[in-house]
Every structure is written in C-alpha cells, then in structure tokens.
Design a protein around this motif. Structure first.
Motif, PDB file in Angstrom:
ATOM      1  N   GLN A  80      47.928  50.841  14.348  1.00  0.00           N
ATOM      2  CA  GLN A  80      46.571  51.064  14.715  1.00  0.00           C
ATOM      3  C   GLN A  80      46.243  50.281  15.977  1.00  0.00           C
ATOM      4  O   GLN A  80      45.435  50.843  16.881  1.00  0.00           O
ATOM      5  CB  GLN A  80      45.443  51.141  13.809  1.00  0.00           C
ATOM      6  CG  GLN A  80      45.866  51.830  12.297  1.00  0.00           C
ATOM      7  CD  GLN A  80      45.517  53.441  12.786  1.00  0.00           C
ATOM      8  OE1 GLN A  80      44.620  53.887  13.352  1.00  0.00           O
ATOM      9  NE2 GLN A  80      46.451  54.213  11.956  1.00  0.00           N
TER      10      GLN A  80
ATOM     11  N   ARG B 150      46.430  51.426  19.578  1.00  0.00           N
ATOM     12  CA  ARG B 150      45.734  52.484  20.145  1.00  0.00           C
ATOM     13  C   ARG B 150      44.809  51.802  21.112  1.00  0.00           C
ATOM     14  O   ARG B 150      44.234  52.552  22.200  1.00  0.00           O
ATOM     15  CB  ARG B 150      44.724  53.170  19.029  1.00  0.00           C
ATOM     16  CG  ARG B 150      45.528  54.086  18.365  1.00  0.00           C
ATOM     17  CD  ARG B 150      44.728  55.065  17.591  1.00  0.00           C
ATOM     18  NE  ARG B 150      43.683  54.510  16.811  1.00  0.00           N
ATOM     19  CZ  ARG B 150      43.085  54.926  15.698  1.00  0.00           C
ATOM     20  NH1 ARG B 150      43.602  56.224  15.468  1.00  0.00           N
ATOM     21  NH2 ARG B 150      42.125  54.110  15.245  1.00  0.00           N
ATOM     22  N   ASP B 151      44.529  50.407  20.896  1.00  0.00           N
ATOM     23  CA  ASP B 151      43.401  49.719  21.838  1.00  0.00           C
ATOM     24  C   ASP B 151      44.146  48.928  22.777  1.00  0.00           C
ATOM     25  O   ASP B 151      43.515  48.721  23.979  1.00  0.00           O
ATOM     26  CB  ASP B 151      42.474  49.072  20.819  1.00  0.00           C
ATOM     27  CG  ASP B 151      41.842  50.107  19.714  1.00  0.00           C
ATOM     28  OD1 ASP B 151      41.432  50.844  20.154  1.00  0.00           O
ATOM     29  OD2 ASP B 151      41.760  49.516  18.691  1.00  0.00           O
TER      30      ASP B 151
END
Lengths: 253, 284, 287
Positions: free
Chosen positions: B33, B36-37
């Motif tokens: 995850q 994603r940033d």
C-alpha cells in the motif's frame, strides 16, 4: 637371512583397555616381498597391521609395548615423526576412502601436503601414479571429475594411486578387496603382484586363496597370537602347527 | 474415529501452511500500500526519512544499507571464531571439555535477546566510547553483540557437520602422512562445506531479523553511517522505534509494513538457499 | 617435513586458544549478568508492583504475565503443532501437499519475530479488535512456537522404533489407537524436551510482544483477564534498560536480566537432567 629385514617386530603387545589384543608378536618382513596376514576375524591381524604405521594412535585407550623397527628405526620412540613414518609406510583400507574431491586432487593430495605445490610438477606425478595403479586409461579424460563418481573397484585403485604418489617404501593393505566385486578384486591382485617389484607389501586377507595366489610369506594369527609364519607355498602344503592346518583346511574360521 | 482423527491432523498441517501464507499476504498487502503514496524508487533509494514532517519523506535506504552492513559485519566477526571453535570441539578438545561446551552453547542460544542487548548497553557501548571516543553507539557494538549471539548457532551446526564426516576420510589423510592440521584444513573443512554454509546462512537469518539487542546499542538515528561508530538504524529497529507513533493504514504505518515484508522476503530467500544447498549435497 | 610439524603444533595451539576464547566470552557473559543482577533479586522484587518514577518497584505483574502468556500460547500452539507433527511423521505420503507443509514449517521458523509482531498487530490487535492484550500477545507468540513444536513432534515420533508401530497394527488396532497408545507415550520424553525448549525461548521473546501485548500491565494483580494489558518481564527489562524514568531503572534491568537467565538456565537443566537419567537407564547404568 643375512640382510636386515625391512620390518622387524619383537615382543609386541597391544592392549585395548583390559583387552590384551596382541600377545607377544615376533615377525621379520624382508624387503620387496608380499607378506599375507591370515586368520579368523577378530584374531588381531588388522590391529597388527595398524601398529606398523601407528594408525592405532587414533584410537582412544590403546597401549602398545615392544619393538617395531622400520629400516632399523624404532617407530614407537617418543621423538618419532609420525607423519613422516606414515609417508614411508602407506596404507590402503578395507573400504575405498577417496576424498570428496576431483580424481586429480585426490592423487595430488599427498605430494601437496609434502610440499610440492607447482602444477607442472604435480601433473607427471599424478599420471605416473595412476598408470602404476592401472587406472590411467579409465580416468585420463575425467581427471577433474569427482572421485565419488567412480565404481568401487576404481575407487580402490585410486586410493592405491593416491598412496603411490607419496612414494612410500612399504604398503599396508587392510583387506583391500573385501568390498569389491570379483573382477575388480582380480585387477587389484594383479596390481599388487606388479607392485612387489618396488615395494614391501603386507596385506591382510580373510581369503586364503588370495593369500596363496599373491603372497611370498604368510603369517597365521589366532586370538591375538602369531601362530606361525612361513613361505606361502610351504605354509599351505605343510603347515607345522596343528591350528594352522585346521584353519587352512577349513575346520574353523 | 480413525478417519476423523486423520482429517484433524491434516487440518492442523494445513493450518500451518495457511498461517505462513496469511503472514506473507497480510504483511505484503499492507506493505505494498505504501507505493500508492510514494514511488518505489524513493522507498528503496532515498535515505531521507521524515515521516512526521509537513512534507513527509519515506526513504528507507539508510535502514536497508545498515541492515546489510550489520549482517555482513557480524558474520565476519563470528564465523572465524565459530568455525575454529567447532573444529576444536569436534577434533581437539578433551571429552570433558566438549561435554561442558556443548550445553553451554545451547544455553546461549536460549538466552533472550534483550539480555544480550543489556550487556551491549552496559558493557560494550561504554567500552567502545572510552576506547574510540564518542558515545559508543553504532554498527560496531551491534555487530559484536550479534556475533556473540550467532556464534553458538554457527558453531553447533559446523561441529555437527564435521562430526558427521566418516572417519575414513581422516584416516586416509593421516595414512598419507598428513599432519592433523593438514587433515583439518585440506580434507575435513572442505568436506563439511555445505554444513558450514548452512550454519552461516542460519546465523545471517538471525542477525538480519534480530531486533531488541540491536535496538539497545545501535543509537537509532536516521542516517547512512559514515563510520562503524556512528548512530544509525536498521530495518528491525526502525519498525520498533516508529510503530508506536503510527496509526493503522497511514503511509507511515504502511512503510513500516513494507520494511517487515522486506525482512520476510530476505528470510524466505535464505531458507530457499539452504534447501538448495541440502539438495545439491545429496547428489554427489 | 619440520615445517609441517611446526605448523601443526601452531594450529593446535590456535584451536585451543579459540576454544578458550569462546569459553571465556560465554563465562564472562554469565558472570556479568548474574553478578550484576542476582544481588538485586528479592521477594519484594519478584512479587512487588512496578513503580514508574520512584525507586523500589517490583516485577510481579510482569513475571506473572510472562508465564500466563506462555501458558496461553502453548494452549493454542500445542494441539496444532502436535497434530501437524503426527501428520508429517505418520500419515504424510510423498506428495505435493506434504512438501507444501514441510516448506511452510521451514518458512515459518525463519520469520523474524518482529515480523510476527507486525502480523499480530495487524490481525489480532487491529482487525479482530483484541487491542494490546495478553490474548493478542499469546496468539502471536503461538505462531512463533508452532514450527518448533511441529518439528519436535515429528522427530520424536520418528525416533520411536518402527517395530512398536507394526506390533500394534498387527494386533488389529487402528492407526489412531496405535498413535495414542504406543507412539505418543514412547515419544513423550522427546516431546517434553521440545516443549521445554519452546517455553524457554517464548519466555524471553520481546520484539514480537511490544505491539501485541503492550508494555504496561493491568492495575489488578494477578489479573487473569486475557483482555488486560500484557507487559512481560522481557518487555519490562527492555523498557527499564532504555527509557524508564525510575531512578533504579538500571538495577531493575539487571535484576530482570538475571531472572530471565536463571529461568532459561532452569529450563535447560530441566531438559538435560531427565535426558541423562533416561539415557543411563537405557544403557544399563554403567556410566
């Protein structure tokens, strides 16, 4: 015998803890002959063989008294260099024991530990030793392959080649064919015959036909005692001790 | 009854597989995850780690770099002593000494890592500080402590490997007139090679994953260290240090999960290598 | 060949030295830990409550939690571990599933404890909502125990002679009866050794528990509620060693370290002594 024997053993006793495994052995072995040690299993013949290059030193709790002279030199003296003794008195074992290395490195192992480093010097030694052991033609194309890929008979001849490469005077053979098939056995026997011209050979065997075929002298061991030593043909036709006769005619053992 | 028990056993066995796969999936999924940033390149190659700044940065390079350096350093310190200790125990030590050393080694495998850390903190760090100047935290004290921790593991496995060699090899070498040293160096150590390497890899695994002992002596500042006595952070200690400040699902938290996933992958890779070695040494 | 001779002497000396260096390192370690810590051990330390800022705090609740978490984790992991071990030792055929189980056990045993900790924090603490608790800690710890238990069970079952097994089956017992009546009892000493080993390791585990069991303890002592905070002795040692404000934090850390080592030592003795006795009995007691 007028000349000095290659190996002279007298008053030799060996104890494993409380067990008196060799009892007062006397034996002279002339140079460049084959002497076979026979006797039922557990009679002390292998133990005796291993006293000749002090391999029994490795076993815990062994005590040895008496004289073992090689070329007139007492090998159980305190200041004896065991490594250099074993270089002169080499050994072939019951089961082939090649190192897990290439065929070349196996044969070159001895010369290397005794100080020969240059490949150009090692190559001819390896070839000569393998030829003497009658193995060269079978392995010359795969010297860099692992020795563990050879058959049992080839492995045993490799071990003989490895031994010849350190140029010993005396070869001790501890039932060298007991783990081999009949064809390999025959090859090793032929080889032993040829080696007699240059080496003093003492071989332990449980096989009396083999002793009769290859040896000049035979010694019969029983219960840790050396019963009788004689020229092989005389020993097998007219043994002087009743126990020897019983053994070679197959009454026990 | 018989059949029902059988299925119960199969069920437990399946559960073990399910557990390891859920660990990989959960930790991996949570870790991924983070990308994603931030970019993959930033995470792996930037050494700027400022998760709580107004413009947060998530570069984990310093942690990865220090982890690898620390592992290599501790292995380099431990292996020579562990292997010679193993040779000593297998071939030279008298029996009573062996019977003393072996359980002692087992005991030291069992000592909790916080205890090692405390010794590092109260003995080694001050000593490093006195000897080399500075506060004494950094990769060097961590490597020393790790070396002591993995020494018994490597030593026991190497000793087993040497001991399991057939005596025929040793006899063959000695009968050719080799000394004991020549036999050890040229025959026994090469022949127990696969076992020694397995021990080293297991030691590496323990060093990479070790957390508490390292945490207590490494200093925990975020930087690519320029010397072995400069405070730095490794993957495991970065997780311990930051985890308490994060909330589940934030980029920061995900970045920590990514680091854990990285640790997991390295450990699995090491196990894979051990399996390969074992398979190769089975077929001569 | 004088050179070879002297090299050999030198090498022997070197090996003796490395052996002695290792012994000295290990001995110094033990002496240091026990020497620093044991003088601070007292009944009030072992049973007292911790104090955040004042000197004289004890480790009672932490010590209690250590054993409580250990107990719960064994409760969760023993059935699964022994079950899988039995499967691998008795039922497993050579197929893909067996390979998968074996790889899983190996993989599980290689997972760093901090990774277990993060997994536990994710699954038990956050997703299942158990928060920082004895239960979360014990569940996560049971994952760490599992691979060792599987392996120990399999090995001790395999060590039981094949003939016992065959004899039982030949008498018409089912497999499960043979396992329960013959295999497991004969494998019991090995199993106990393994569980003791696991217990020693689990008691000292720290990284795994920080974010699953938490660092603090319940106000009540002893508190059997598995949902209360699960700080353990090793966590307390870490906290005291690195960030506690108590003036006697260093002594607390040293005493906790000594206590942990004594516990591990005790567990190790527990393994060795019965092992020796059993061996003696089997070999006829001549040694």
């Amino acid at each position: 015998m007028t000349t000095q024997p290659k190996i002279h053993v007298s008053d030799l006793n060996l104890y494993y803890g409380d067990n008196h495994a060799l009892n007062n052995i006397h034996l002279d072995i002339p140079e460049k002959s084959i002497c076979a040690l026979i006797g039922p299993s557990g009679c002390g013949k292998s133990t005796f063989l291993r006293t000749l290059n002090r391999m029994n030193d490795l076993i815990h709790g062994v005590k040895i008294t008496g004289k073992v002279l090689v070329d007139g030199q007492q090998i159980y003296n305190q200041d004896m260099d065991v490594a250099s003794l074993r270089k002169r008195v080499g050994m072939v074992f019951q089961r082939p024991n090649p190192f897990p290395m290439s065929i070349f490195d196996n044969v070159a192992y001895g010369p290397r530990i005794h100080g020969i480093r240059k490949k150009s010097e090692l190559v001819p030694i390896v070839e000569r030793s393998l030829r003497q052991a009658a193995l060269w033609d079978e392995v010359k194309d795969r010297l860099n392959k692992s020795a563990l890929g050879l058959s049992g008979g080839q492995q045993q001849r490799l071990c003989i080649a490895r031994l010849l490469a350190v140029e010993p005077d005396v070869l001790l053979m501890d039932e060298p064919t007991s783990a081999l098939d009949p064809i390999s056995t025959l090859k090793v026997e032929e080889l032993t015959q040829q080696l007699k011209e240059r080496y003093t050979i003492i071989t332990v065997t449980h096989n009396m036909q083999q002793a009769a075929r290859i040896s000049d002298y035979t010694s019969f061991f029983l219960n840790g005692q050396l019963v009788e030593t004689d020229q092989t043909d005389r020993m097998f036709t007219a043994p002087s001790d009743k126990r020897t006769e019983d053994y070679i005619t197959g009454r026990f053992g | 009854m018989d059949l029902r028990m059988k299925w119960l056993f199969i069920g437990s066995a399946s559960l073990v597989s399910i557990i390891i796969f859920s660990i990989i999936l959960f930790v991996g999924f949570q870790g991924i995850q983070v990308f994603r940033d931030i970019s993959i390149a930033e995470f792996f190659f930037s050494s700027s780690w400022a998760p709580s700044a107004s413009e947060p940065r998530f570069g984990a390079f310093a942690f990865i770099y220090s982890t690898l350096l620390l592992t290599l350093l501790s292995i380099a310190l431990a292996v020579p002593l562990a292997v010679s200790g193993a040779v000593f125990m297998a071939k030279i030590a008298p029996k009573w000494m062996r019977e003393l050393l072996r359980p002692a080694a087992d005991l030291f495998v069992g000592i909790p890592s916080v205890v090692y850390g405390l010794i590092g903190l109260t003995v080694i760090v001050p000593w490093m500080g006195r000897t080399f100047g500075g506060p004494g935290y950094g990769l060097l004290p961590a490597a020393v402590i790790l070396a002591v921790m993995i020494l018994p593991t490597i030593m026991s496995i190497t000793e087993d490997a040497i001991r399991s060699l057939p005596t025929r090899l040793e006899e063959a070498s000695l009968a050719l007139g080799a000394t004991r040293w020549q036999t050890i160096w040229r025959v026994l150590i090469p022949a127990s090679g696969p076992g020694i390497i397995t021990g080293i890899i297991l030691g590496m695994g323990r060093a990479i994953g070790e957390t508490m002992a390292v945490f207590m002596v490494i200093g925990n500042s975020v930087s690519v260290p320029s010397s072995l006595l400069e405070s730095t952070t490794v993957l495991t200690t970065a997780i311990v240090k930051d985890m308490g400040n994060t909330f589940y699902g934030t980029t920061w938290s995900n970045a920590l999960y990514m680091m854990a996933f990285l640790l997991l992958l390295i450990s699995l890779l090491l196990i894979l290598i051990i399996r390969l070695i074992a398979r190769r040494s089975e077929t001569p | 060949m004088k050179i070879a001779h002297w090299t050999d002497r030198l090498a022997t000396l070197f090996f003796w030295l490395s052996g002695l260096v290792i012994i000295v390192i290990l001995a110094a370690f033990l002496v240091k830990i026990l020497g620093d810590g044991v003088p601070h051990l007292s009944w009030s330390f072992l049973t007292g409550r911790p104090s955040e800022v004042r000197a004289g705090g004890g480790v009672g609740p932490f010590l209690f939690n250590s054993f409580y978490i250990l107990f719960l984790s064994l409760l969760f992991s023993l059935p699964i571990g022994i079950g899988s071990g039995i499967y691998l030792a008795v039922y497993a055929k050579k197929n893909k599933f067996t390979d998968l189980v074996r790889v899983s056990v190996e993989a599980l045993s290689s997972v760093p404890s901090i990774v277990f900790g993060l997994f536990g924090a994710l699954l038990f603490v956050s997703l299942l909502g158990f928060r920082f608790s004895i239960l979360s800690g014990a569940l996560t710890l049971s994952l760490l125990n599992l691979p060792v238990l599987v392996r120990v069970t399999e090995e001790s079952l395999r060590a039981v002679p094949e003939s016992y097994w065959e004899a039982s089956l030949a008498l018409g017992s089912t497999r499960w009866q043979a396992i329960r009546k013959v295999l497991l009892p004969s494998a019991l000493p090995g199993l106990i050794t393994g569980v003791t080993l696991v217990a020693g390791r689990a008691l000292g585990e720290t990284a795994l528990l920080i974010y699953t069991a938490g660092l603090s303890v319940s106000r009540n002592f002893p508190d059997l509620n598995p949902m209360s905070m699960g700080g353990t002795l090793s966590l307390h040692l870490w906290y005291a060693g690195t960030s506690s404000l108590a003036p006697d934090a260093e002594q607390i850390a040293q005493a906790s370290a000594a206590l942990l080592v004594l516990i591990v030592l005790f567990f190790n003795l527990l393994i060795t002594i019965p092992g020796r006795i059993v061996q003696k009995r089997l070999s006829g007691g001549n040694h």
